[in-house]
Scaffold this motif. Structure first.
Motif, PDB file in Angstrom:
ATOM      1  N   GLU A 263     -44.135  17.125 -26.332  1.00  0.00           N
ATOM      2  CA  GLU A 263     -43.681  16.229 -27.387  1.00  0.00           C
ATOM      3  C   GLU A 263     -43.414  14.823 -26.850  1.00  0.00           C
ATOM      4  OE1 GLU A 263     -40.279  18.134 -29.049  1.00  0.00           O
ATOM      5  OE2 GLU A 263     -41.334  20.032 -29.328  1.00  0.00           O
ATOM      6  N   LEU A 514     -35.541   3.927 -37.270  1.00  0.00           N
ATOM      7  CA  LEU A 514     -36.296   5.081 -36.790  1.00  0.00           C
ATOM      8  C   LEU A 514     -37.782   4.976 -37.104  1.00  0.00           C
ATOM      9  CD1 LEU A 514     -33.907   8.034 -37.805  1.00  0.00           C
ATOM     10  CD2 LEU A 514     -33.915   6.658 -35.709  1.00  0.00           C
ATOM     11  N   TYR A 521     -39.376   8.490 -36.355  1.00  0.00           N
ATOM     12  CA  TYR A 521     -38.766   9.313 -35.303  1.00  0.00           C
ATOM     13  C   TYR A 521     -37.636  10.153 -35.906  1.00  0.00           C
ATOM     14  CZ  TYR A 521     -41.151   6.367 -31.855  1.00  0.00           C
ATOM     15  OH  TYR A 521     -42.101   5.708 -31.107  1.00  0.00           O
ATOM     16  N   ARG A 522     -37.389  11.301 -35.319  1.00  0.00           N
ATOM     17  CA  ARG A 522     -36.287  12.136 -35.797  1.00  0.00           C
ATOM     18  C   ARG A 522     -34.947  11.436 -35.601  1.00  0.00           C
ATOM     19  NH1 ARG A 522     -37.208  17.988 -33.106  1.00  0.00           N
ATOM     20  NH2 ARG A 522     -37.286  16.764 -31.185  1.00  0.00           N
ATOM     21  N   ARG A 524     -33.042   8.362 -32.497  1.00  0.00           N
ATOM     22  CA  ARG A 524     -33.245   7.517 -31.323  1.00  0.00           C
ATOM     23  C   ARG A 524     -31.939   7.481 -30.547  1.00  0.00           C
ATOM     24  NH1 ARG A 524     -38.271   6.499 -29.863  1.00  0.00           N
ATOM     25  NH2 ARG A 524     -38.231   4.246 -29.611  1.00  0.00           N
ATOM     26  N   ASP A 532     -39.399   9.958 -23.852  1.00  0.00           N
ATOM     27  CA  ASP A 532     -39.218   9.571 -25.252  1.00  0.00           C
ATOM     28  C   ASP A 532     -40.231  10.327 -26.093  1.00  0.00           C
ATOM     29  OD1 ASP A 532     -37.223   7.717 -24.617  1.00  0.00           O
ATOM     30  OD2 ASP A 532     -38.728   6.185 -24.141  1.00  0.00           O
ATOM     31  N   GLU A 533     -39.729  11.165 -26.993  1.00  0.00           N
ATOM     32  CA  GLU A 533     -40.645  11.956 -27.805  1.00  0.00           C
ATOM     33  C   GLU A 533     -41.369  11.080 -28.814  1.00  0.00           C
ATOM     34  OE1 GLU A 533     -38.799  14.964 -30.106  1.00  0.00           O
ATOM     35  OE2 GLU A 533     -37.921  13.562 -31.512  1.00  0.00           O
ATOM     36  N   ALA A 534     -42.460  11.612 -29.348  1.00  0.00           N
ATOM     37  CA  ALA A 534     -43.248  10.900 -30.345  1.00  0.00           C
ATOM     38  C   ALA A 534     -42.573  11.000 -31.716  1.00  0.00           C
ATOM     39  CB  ALA A 534     -44.661  11.482 -30.384  1.00  0.00           C
ATOM     40  N   THR A 535     -43.160  10.354 -32.717  1.00  0.00           N
ATOM     41  CA  THR A 535     -42.633  10.446 -34.075  1.00  0.00           C
ATOM     42  C   THR A 535     -42.875  11.848 -34.620  1.00  0.00           C
ATOM     43  OG1 THR A 535     -44.701   9.722 -35.114  1.00  0.00           O
ATOM     44  CG2 THR A 535     -43.133   8.009 -34.447  1.00  0.00           C
ATOM     45  N   GLU A 576     -46.161  16.197 -33.876  1.00  0.00           N
ATOM     46  CA  GLU A 576     -45.766  14.797 -33.755  1.00  0.00           C
ATOM     47  C   GLU A 576     -46.989  13.904 -33.581  1.00  0.00           C
ATOM     48  OE1 GLU A 576     -42.910  14.605 -30.592  1.00  0.00           O
ATOM     49  OE2 GLU A 576     -41.371  15.643 -31.762  1.00  0.00           O
ATOM     50  N   ASP A 578     -47.962  10.103 -31.617  1.00  0.00           N
ATOM     51  CA  ASP A 578     -47.571   8.995 -30.754  1.00  0.00           C
ATOM     52  C   ASP A 578     -47.759   7.686 -31.524  1.00  0.00           C
ATOM     53  OD1 ASP A 578     -47.973   6.793 -28.776  1.00  0.00           O
ATOM     54  OD2 ASP A 578     -47.632   8.412 -27.335  1.00  0.00           O
TER      55      ASP A 578
END
Length: 627
Positions: A263, A514, A521-522, A524, A532-535, A576, A578
């Protein structure tokens, strides 16, 4: 070898397990005998150690692919310098003469069938097949059984490859070379288990018969879809994808087909999603019900009845398809997709406390009971009062408790606004279920009145304590400044009024803080994990729903259509996206995302008719690319 993009993959399956096949025809992921079984092909996660079944064509110039209409049968067309060939991939799933009341609605054959036909000119190349048992932890023993068959054994498991052309064994890899003229074929069947199966001589006829039966199964299943509104093909493709995530023998529904896809790039967020999450499965059930697929909903209730004999008293966050969810472990010998490890199997989140699941399940139960007009099968009806009592008791006990929340962050527990809102939703649906019985057999009038009082108190509390004037939004938790896209989801259930100025302000702030263009994004914030995870794709679709409920239908429709274009060429979504590269991230295909696609297609159709609909109520050829 360069790892392929996640969007390169298509999925096929037989409602017992799934296989992922890349655009170039390589079968890179397959777990047998079920979704959460050990992988025997896993080049998806390590292109060197992980086994695969590859198709290598000479002089390849162009590739196109599609699903045969209304099916999960994949058809890939290859153009070479000398001809054109079509590869048809499917996992045989044959029709029952009479579908039983419970259990699988088709007969899975525990096979992958790869039908390769030259359509024009001449096409040459080779099949290359090498399994890697038990996630490439077990050694492989290979033996030839005639000119066209090789049997592989390892880790207590067996697969058998039968081909229409001779197979040679080289260092535990089978290779079958071919040179085909127009009308000629080089079919390959990979079967699981010790049974003998078809031989090479009878292969073409057996493949054709199995293809016809499998196609008939999927066309018949698709024909039962009752939705006839806009985006019907998109809705049906997502429904077909969700059906692949079901497990016919148990009735369970897994969250995704894969494990270990990251992720965050780079990062260590590589989880195993091949289990039954109460939340994900409940909403998949509701999407099924509202497309006319009541049997799938009843089958999930069967799964719960057998997995949770307490009838809701000991309801878990997640289940394995059979037995307990395995403890999380890491496969350090695997490189991971694009070198991003560690690859994890099992899931530690099984031990978390997430109290929203009681509301989630009551939403699904309410939708199912409405769909069958409160006349469910006896096995459901007999235990309904007890289950309803246990679920509402859970809500009443948990209403003041902190939990880990929707996002399963591995940090300390908080007073989650999303959880509190879903507890209200659960009591609201329990009241509706109980009031549907005028004889009060499900709950007494006094009990129902108590649920209503508690629901009003919970709603008043999260409206008051969930609002934070500093950021100007409803936030992730009480007394928190952290924004959370999950709040959007609660609006869709009626936990917040979409026309409330504070809700409008929250939607605006989520988009500002977000948002990354159309993507969301879930959250931040520091969640204790690396990278850093993707959206999160479902969050982006939730914004569509909030816009539609607020009467901003043109904005919602335009956003929805732009989001659909983010799927791959077959309409599949991972978890997700990117924001910088547009690439898919996380496990694939993701049920939560495809459920959101279905629900918001139908929501927009309802908005066009000016008919309100509550989440998740939804009753209601590919372009050529360079090889």
């Amino acid at each position: 070898m360069t790892d392929k993009a996640i969007a390169d993959y298509a999925v096929i399956g037989d409602t017992c397990t799934t296989a992922l096949i890349a655009r170039d025809g390589s079968l890179d992921w397959l777990c047998w005998p079920r979704h959460d079984g050990p992988a025997v092909f896993l080049a998806l996660l390590d292109s060197e150690r992980g086994g695969a079944c590859r198709l290598v064509l000479d002089g390849l110039t162009e590739i196109t692919r599609r699903y045969l209409p209304n099916t999960n049968i994949l058809e890939t067309t290859f153009v070479t310098a000398t001809g054109r060939a079509v590869l048809t991939d499917f996992m045989p799933l044959h029709r029952h003469e009479s579908v039983p009341e419970e259990g699988p609605d088709g007969q899975a054959q525990a096979q992958v069938v790869r039908r390769l036909a030259c359509r024009s000119g001449r096409v040459s190349g080779r099949w290359r097949l090498r399994p890697s048992f038990d996630y490439a932890r077990a050694p492989t023993e290979a033996t030839t059984e005639g000119e066209t068959c090789i049997r592989f054994r390892g880790g207590g498991d067996t697969i058998r490859a039968v081909c229409a052309v001779p197979l040679a064994l080289r260092d535990e890899e089978a290779e079958g070379a071919f040179a085909l003229g127009a009308g000629e074929r080089a079919d390959l069947v990979i079967a699981h288990g010790e049974k003998h199966g078809v031989d090479g001589e009878g292969l073409p006829g057996a493949v054709d018969d199995s293809l016809a039966d499998t196609r008939a199964y999927w066309e018949e299943w698709s024909g039962r879809c009752t939705y006839e509104g806009p985006y019907r093909e998109t809705v049906l493709r997502s429904a077909l994808t969700l059906k692949l995530l079901t497990h016919g023998p148990s009735g369970g529904i897994v969250a995704a087909a894969t494990a270990g896809l990251p992720e965050a790039v780079p990062g260590n967020r590589n989880y195993d999603y091949r289990y039954v999450w109460m939340r994900d499965a409940s909403f998949t059930v509701t999407a099924f019900v509202n497309l006319g697929y009541q049997r799938e909903a009843a089958e999930f209730l069967r799964f719960l009845r057998e997995a949770d004999t307490s009838r809701g008293r000991d309801l878990h966050l997640m289940y394995a398809l059979d037995g307990a969810v395995p403890e999380e472990e890491f496969l350090d010998h695997l490189r991971g997709w694009r070198g991003i490890g560690p690859v994890g199997i099992g899931n530690a989140a099984a031990d978390q406390e997430q109290y929203d699941i009681y509301g989630e399940f009551l939403v699904a139960l309410h939708g199912y009971l409405e769909a069958v007009e409160y006349d469910p099968p006896v096995k459901v009806n007999d235990h309904l009062p007890e289950a309803l009592g246990h679920l509402t008791d859970h809500i009443l006990r948990a209403r003041h408790a902190a939990d880990h929340g929707l996002w399963e962050m591995r940090t300390e527990k908080r007073q989650s606004v999303h959880t509190k809102a879903m507890l209200w939703v659960g009591l609201d649906r329990a009241v509706q279920i109980a009031r549907a019985d005028p004889k009060h057999r499900l709950a007494s009038p006094d009990t129902i009145a108590g649920w209503e009082r508690a629901a009003a108190e919970i709603r008043a509390e999260y409206h008051a304590r969930g609002w934070n004037a500093a950021p100007g939004a409803y936030t992730m938790a009480y007394e928190s400044d952290d924004l959370d896209a999950a709040v959007l989801r609660t609006v869709l259930f009626g936990a917040f009024d979409p026309h409330d100025p504070r809700v409008a302000k929250t939607l605006e702030r989520v988009g500002e803080e977000l948002g990354a263009g159309d993507l969301i994004y879930r959250y931040r914030m520091d969640d204790g994990l690396e990278g850093d995870e993707a959206t999160f794709t479902a969050c982006s679709f939730w914004r569509v729903g909030c816009l539609a409920l607020a009467g901003r239908n043109d904005e919602a429709t335009a956003l929805f259509e732009r989001l659909l274009s983010r799927g791959n060429d077959l309409g599949l979504f991972a978890e997700e996206i990117d924001a910088e590269t547009g690439e898919q991230r996380g496990n694939v295909p993701q049920g939560f995302t495809h459920m959101a696609v279905i629900n918001h297609a139908v929501r927009l159709a309802a908005a066009d008719r000016e008919t309100p609909t509550d989440e998740p109520d939804c009753r209601a050829e590919a372009d050529a690319v360079p090889a």
